[in-house]
Write a protein that holds these residues in place. Structure first.
Motif, PDB file in Angstrom:
ATOM      1  N   MET A   1      31.468   9.811 -13.545  1.00  0.00           N
ATOM      2  CA  MET A   1      32.919   9.963 -13.695  1.00  0.00           C
ATOM      3  C   MET A   1      33.419   9.232 -14.934  1.00  0.00           C
ATOM      4  SD  MET A   1      35.892   9.214 -10.861  1.00  0.00           S
ATOM      5  CE  MET A   1      35.226  10.493  -9.792  1.00  0.00           C
TER       6      MET A   1
ATOM      7  N   ASP B   1      42.310   9.929  -4.658  1.00  0.00           N
ATOM      8  CA  ASP B   1      41.503   9.698  -3.459  1.00  0.00           C
ATOM      9  C   ASP B   1      42.156   8.733  -2.478  1.00  0.00           C
ATOM     10  OD1 ASP B   1      41.359   7.464  -4.992  1.00  0.00           O
ATOM     11  OD2 ASP B   1      39.166   7.380  -5.080  1.00  0.00           O
TER      12      ASP B   1
ATOM     13  N   SER C   1      46.113   6.650  -6.542  1.00  0.00           N
ATOM     14  CA  SER C   1      45.030   7.501  -7.046  1.00  0.00           C
ATOM     15  C   SER C   1      44.869   8.739  -6.159  1.00  0.00           C
ATOM     16  CB  SER C   1      43.728   6.717  -7.094  1.00  0.00           C
ATOM     17  OG  SER C   1      43.375   6.269  -5.795  1.00  0.00           O
TER      18      SER C   1
ATOM     19  N   THR D   1      35.417  10.986 -17.989  1.00  0.00           N
ATOM     20  CA  THR D   1      36.737  10.481 -18.385  1.00  0.00           C
ATOM     21  C   THR D   1      36.771  10.142 -19.863  1.00  0.00           C
ATOM     22  OG1 THR D   1      37.014   9.586 -16.151  1.00  0.00           O
ATOM     23  CG2 THR D   1      38.494   8.774 -17.858  1.00  0.00           C
TER      24      THR D   1
ATOM     25  N   TRP E   1      43.265   3.463  -4.530  1.00  0.00           N
ATOM     26  CA  TRP E   1      43.798   2.483  -5.480  1.00  0.00           C
ATOM     27  C   TRP E   1      45.302   2.684  -5.637  1.00  0.00           C
ATOM     28  CZ3 TRP E   1      39.993  -0.819  -6.801  1.00  0.00           C
ATOM     29  CH2 TRP E   1      38.681  -0.368  -6.727  1.00  0.00           C
TER      30      TRP E   1
ATOM     31  N   CYS F   1      38.886   9.973 -13.681  1.00  0.00           N
ATOM     32  CA  CYS F   1      39.710   8.925 -13.064  1.00  0.00           C
ATOM     33  C   CYS F   1      40.348   8.098 -14.175  1.00  0.00           C
ATOM     34  CB  CYS F   1      38.868   8.045 -12.140  1.00  0.00           C
ATOM     35  SG  CYS F   1      39.839   6.805 -11.224  1.00  0.00           S
TER      36      CYS F   1
ATOM     37  N   LEU G   1      40.003  15.450  -9.975  1.00  0.00           N
ATOM     38  CA  LEU G   1      39.039  14.756  -9.126  1.00  0.00           C
ATOM     39  C   LEU G   1      37.733  14.453  -9.851  1.00  0.00           C
ATOM     40  CD1 LEU G   1      39.538  16.763  -5.813  1.00  0.00           C
ATOM     41  CD2 LEU G   1      40.563  14.577  -6.467  1.00  0.00           C
TER      42      LEU G   1
ATOM     43  N   TRP H   1      48.887   8.585 -11.990  1.00  0.00           N
ATOM     44  CA  TRP H   1      47.458   8.876 -11.995  1.00  0.00           C
ATOM     45  C   TRP H   1      47.245  10.347 -12.333  1.00  0.00           C
ATOM     46  CZ3 TRP H   1      43.099   5.803 -10.988  1.00  0.00           C
ATOM     47  CH2 TRP H   1      43.369   4.482 -10.614  1.00  0.00           C
ATOM     48  N   CYS H   2      46.146  10.617 -12.997  1.00  0.00           N
ATOM     49  CA  CYS H   2      45.779  11.994 -13.293  1.00  0.00           C
ATOM     50  C   CYS H   2      45.286  12.659 -12.004  1.00  0.00           C
ATOM     51  CB  CYS H   2      44.702  12.054 -14.363  1.00  0.00           C
ATOM     52  SG  CYS H   2      44.171  13.723 -14.785  1.00  0.00           S
TER      53      CYS H   2
ATOM     54  N   ILE I   1      34.023   2.487 -11.327  1.00  0.00           N
ATOM     55  CA  ILE I   1      33.878   3.913 -11.050  1.00  0.00           C
ATOM     56  C   ILE I   1      32.452   4.320 -11.390  1.00  0.00           C
ATOM     57  CG2 ILE I   1      36.316   4.406 -11.446  1.00  0.00           C
ATOM     58  CD1 ILE I   1      35.609   5.470 -14.187  1.00  0.00           C
TER      59      ILE I   1
END
Length: 749
Positions: free
Chosen positions: A492, A425, A423, A496, A428, A470, A467, A463-464, A488
């Motif tokens: 967010m 961040d 991910s 999404t 994950w 998610c 930010l 992963w996209c 999440i």
């Protein structure tokens, strides 16, 4: 009618005379007479015929009033019959001696009364002519390469195509050489497109050319010289040419005049100054002819010294140097160039009994040849420390941090792990195996949070990079699935869902790809599914644009439909290429520019998406490209292949690789640059992971610094496959690797 009757009587009389003359030896031996039907009918007229004196009557006058079509036809038929029967073979003896075929016959014409020569008709059988053979190729003197790709060779005089003769394959040619012993004496004819036998004269010419002889067999290289202009009466009196002399022989040249005047002007203007005459020295000059003049050239190299004699060359050598009888015989039977020594030791009781050396002259001669022919080179030995030749690289301890040990390991028990993604961040990790299971687990503790089972092989996960949202994408057979991870924040999650499943869908366009939204809880399954065209195959790579709105997918099919570009906001998909040269292996977006990298089997092409044109083609020299990644700065790219090569390209420098690395012993499977640290890693089927320090300087005159740091080993090789994919953790010098043994490992510093 009167003329016709008279002609018949005269012809029959002549027929009887000819038959008497032509009675052969066979008829005389058996005493048989063979009569034709006409002779049997006219036997009653023999008396009248015998009464004639045998003289040839004059040609009678023809009554034009008595002619008719029927009579003329009858006359012609009778004349033809009589011409065939009334023959007179006057030259039978001469023909039998010469054996000429076919034999001619002299026949008395019924119309003119004169003799004429008649040849028998040729029957079209195998012994008469070549009527059953194919007509030769008569297309004319034209370049035959015009018809290389056509089934015919040209056109004959009637405008019809001349078809190409059938050709056999290599096996037929081999069998022909086995069955026909004369097949080697044939040559290929381009006009007829078939093999033709060579004559004995042609074979003799070929043999002479191979032997380096003159192709003319009658040529005599040692024939006496013919003196054409030597001897009495052969002297040359006249000149070789009687042409008058040209005017340039006595007229002054204007070009020479201009050249001289140019030099005269230079002397007058003082640009050319002559040397002043020096007074002659009346003193006598003496030269030391025996002294060597000084020279700037290095002195000649001294001749190598001959070897000094050893104990075996003594006139009284020790006993252990003397050869035995077996050694002596072996030395004598060995060729002189293969002998270890060119002499045999002998023992003499006194020096005065030693005979003269029989090899003295030969050795002196070989010594002179060595000095004359052998080149003498003065070799200068350099005392160089081998360590000084190695490039000065910084110590790996000064380049920390980088991963050097295994911290966590997550297992997929059912199948090998093909793909993984981290991910943005860095919290994950999503990994997918060949059984269709996607596992979501935490990086820090390795705890599995969520598992999705798609039921088909997972080829790629990504992963996209956004930010504010998610979600991740997984590629299977002809489908792309979008998943929202659990746990999440509500804000967010709302963002999404609005991106993947908006309340108002954009207008649909006609396309081969279908966008299908899934109703129900987003955590249980995919919230959005993209169905690719049939026969697309497994999606083996997914890559995002830096803004997170465009997604590029590469399928396993080798057609132009293997690369698709999807826009999430408009729910629109398109194939960027109508025709692709080669099978596409990977694609990448440029991190800062609207450029698109496409890696085929042997080349990497760089396209400008805004201008829709090809910018550059990189030639890594790899037989089969397997992986590729671009530096975060966008000016450098690394390419790996199945032939164990890793090529570093400087896009501003050249289309050829700046550096080629060969550290792996088997095929390279994955490459990845760290997004923030100056690190990159490569994984291979040998089960190892190579960690490199890659520092790129902003100064264009400074080369990138590439230093190998660490080799990580922890994956087992299963069925010839090792580490299949690696990814760096954002904001941390950590590395995650997926192997064919079903394990996903986290390497920390």
């Amino acid at each position: 009618m009167a003329v016709t009757g008279l002609g018949k009587v005269r012809n029959k009389r002549k027929q009887e005379e000819v038959e008497e003359v032509e009675k052969g030896p066979f008829a005389g031996a058996v005493d048989l007479e063979m009569h034709s039907e006409d002779e049997a009918e006219d036997e009653d007229q023999k008396g009248d015929d015998a009464s004639d004196d045998g003289d040839v009557d004059e040609f009678p006058e023809i009554d034009a009033a008595s002619d008719s079509d029927e009579e003329s036809d009858e006359e012609e038929e009778d004349a033809d019959d009589l011409d065939e029967e009334d023959t007179l073979d006057e030259n039978s003896d001469a023909d039998s001696d010469l054996h000429i075929f076919p034999k001619s016959k002299k026949v008395v014409s019924n119309i003119t009364g004169q003799t004429k020569v008649v040849y028998p008709e040729i029957e079209p059988d195998y012994d008469s002519d070549s009527s059953t053979e194919d007509d030769p190729n008569r297309v004319g003197n034209i370049p035959m390469h015009w018809y290389d790709d056509l089934p015919h060779l040209g056109y004959n005089i009637n405008g019809k195509k001349v078809l190409r003769p059938a050709k056999g394959d290599e096996l037929d040619r081999f069998l022909q050489t086995v069955e026909d012993p004369n097949s080697w004496t044939t040559a290929f004819d381009k006009n007829t497109q078939m093999d033709k036998p060579l004559s004995a004269e042609e074979l003799d010419i070929i043999r002479r050319l191979q032997a380096g002889e003159n192709p003319d067999a009658e040529y005599d290289p040692y024939e006496p010289t013919i003196e054409w202009f030597t001897g009495k009466g052969k002297e040359e009196v006249m000149p070789l040419s009687s042409a008058p002399e040209p005017k340039r022989r006595w007229l002054p040249s204007k070009w020479e005049k201009q050249k001289i005047m140019k030099i005269v002007r230079a002397i007058r203007q003082g640009r050319i100054v002559g040397s002043k005459p020096t007074a002659a020295d009346k003193k006598q000059q003496f030269y030391a002819i025996w002294n060597e003049p000084p020279s700037n050239q290095p002195p000649p190299l001294p001749a190598p010294k001959p070897k000094l004699p050893t104990n075996s060359e003594s006139y009284n050598p020790p006993e252990e140097y003397l050869p035995t009888e077996e050694e002596r015989k072996q030395w004598e039977n060995t060729d002189p160039e293969d002998r270890e020594r060119d002499y045999l030791p002998h023992k003499y009781p006194a020096l005065r009994l030693v005979p003269a050396y029989d090899q003295f002259i030969k050795q002196r001669f070989n010594r002179q040849l060595d000095l004359y022919l052998a080149p003498r080179i003065q070799r200068v030995k350099l005392n160089v420390d081998p360590n000084s030749l190695l490039p000065k690289l910084p110590s790996p301890n000064s380049l920390r941090p980088f991963p050097n040990y295994k911290s966590l390991q997550f297992m997929h028990t059912k199948a090998r792990v093909r793909c993984l993604s981290i991910s943005p961040d860095g919290a994950w990790v999503a990994s997918g195996d060949e059984s269709g299971v996607i596992s979501l687990w935490e990086v820090n503790v390795g705890r599995e949070v969520k598992r999705w089972n798609l039921g088909s092989k997972v080829g790629a996960i990504e992963w996209c990079p956004r930010l504010d949202a998610c979600f991740l994408v997984a590629g299977t057979e002809e489908r792309l699935h979008f998943f929202i991870p659990p746990n999440i924040s509500p804000a967010m999650l709302t963002t999404t869902q609005s991106i993947l499943a908006p309340a108002t869908l954009p207008p649909t366009t006609q396309s081969l790809i279908k966008w299908i939204s899934t109703s129900g809880a987003a955590e249980d399954g995919p919230i959005l599914t993209i169905e690719l065209p049939s026969a697309s195959g497994l999606s083996r790579q997914l890559t995002w644009h830096r803004k997170g709105d465009y997604l590029a997918s590469v399928s396993s099919s080798e057609t132009q439909g293997s690369v698709w570009m999807h826009q999430i906001s408009r729910r629109h998909s398109q194939a960027p290429f109508k025709k692709i040269k080669g099978a596409v292996q990977m694609v990448l977006f440029h991190p800062t520019k609207p450029h698109f990298f496409v890696a085929t089997q042997r080349y990497v092409r760089l396209y400008n998406l805004a201008e829709q044109k090809l910018l550059k083609t990189l030639m890594p020299g790899i037989k089969w490209i397997s992986s590729m990644d671009i530096h975060p700065s966008g000016d450098h790219i690394i390419v790996g292949g199945y032939d164990r090569k890793l090529c570093w390209f400087d896009l501003e420098l050249s289309e050829k690789p700046y550096k080629v690395l060969r550290y792996h012993s088997r095929a390279i499977r994955s490459l990845h640059f760290h997004p923030t640290y100056p690190l990159f890693a490569s994984s291979s089927d040998d089960g190892s992971i190579q960690i490199f320090h890659a520092r790129v300087y902003s100064d264009l005159m400074t080369d990138p610094l590439i230093v190998p740091l660490k080799i990580l080993r922890g994956h087992d090789i299963q069925e010839g496959l090792g580490v299949l994919q690696i990814k760096w953790v954002n904001k941390q010098p950590w590395l995650v690797s997926a192997g064919a043994d079903g394990s996903v490992s986290l390497w920390c510093s």
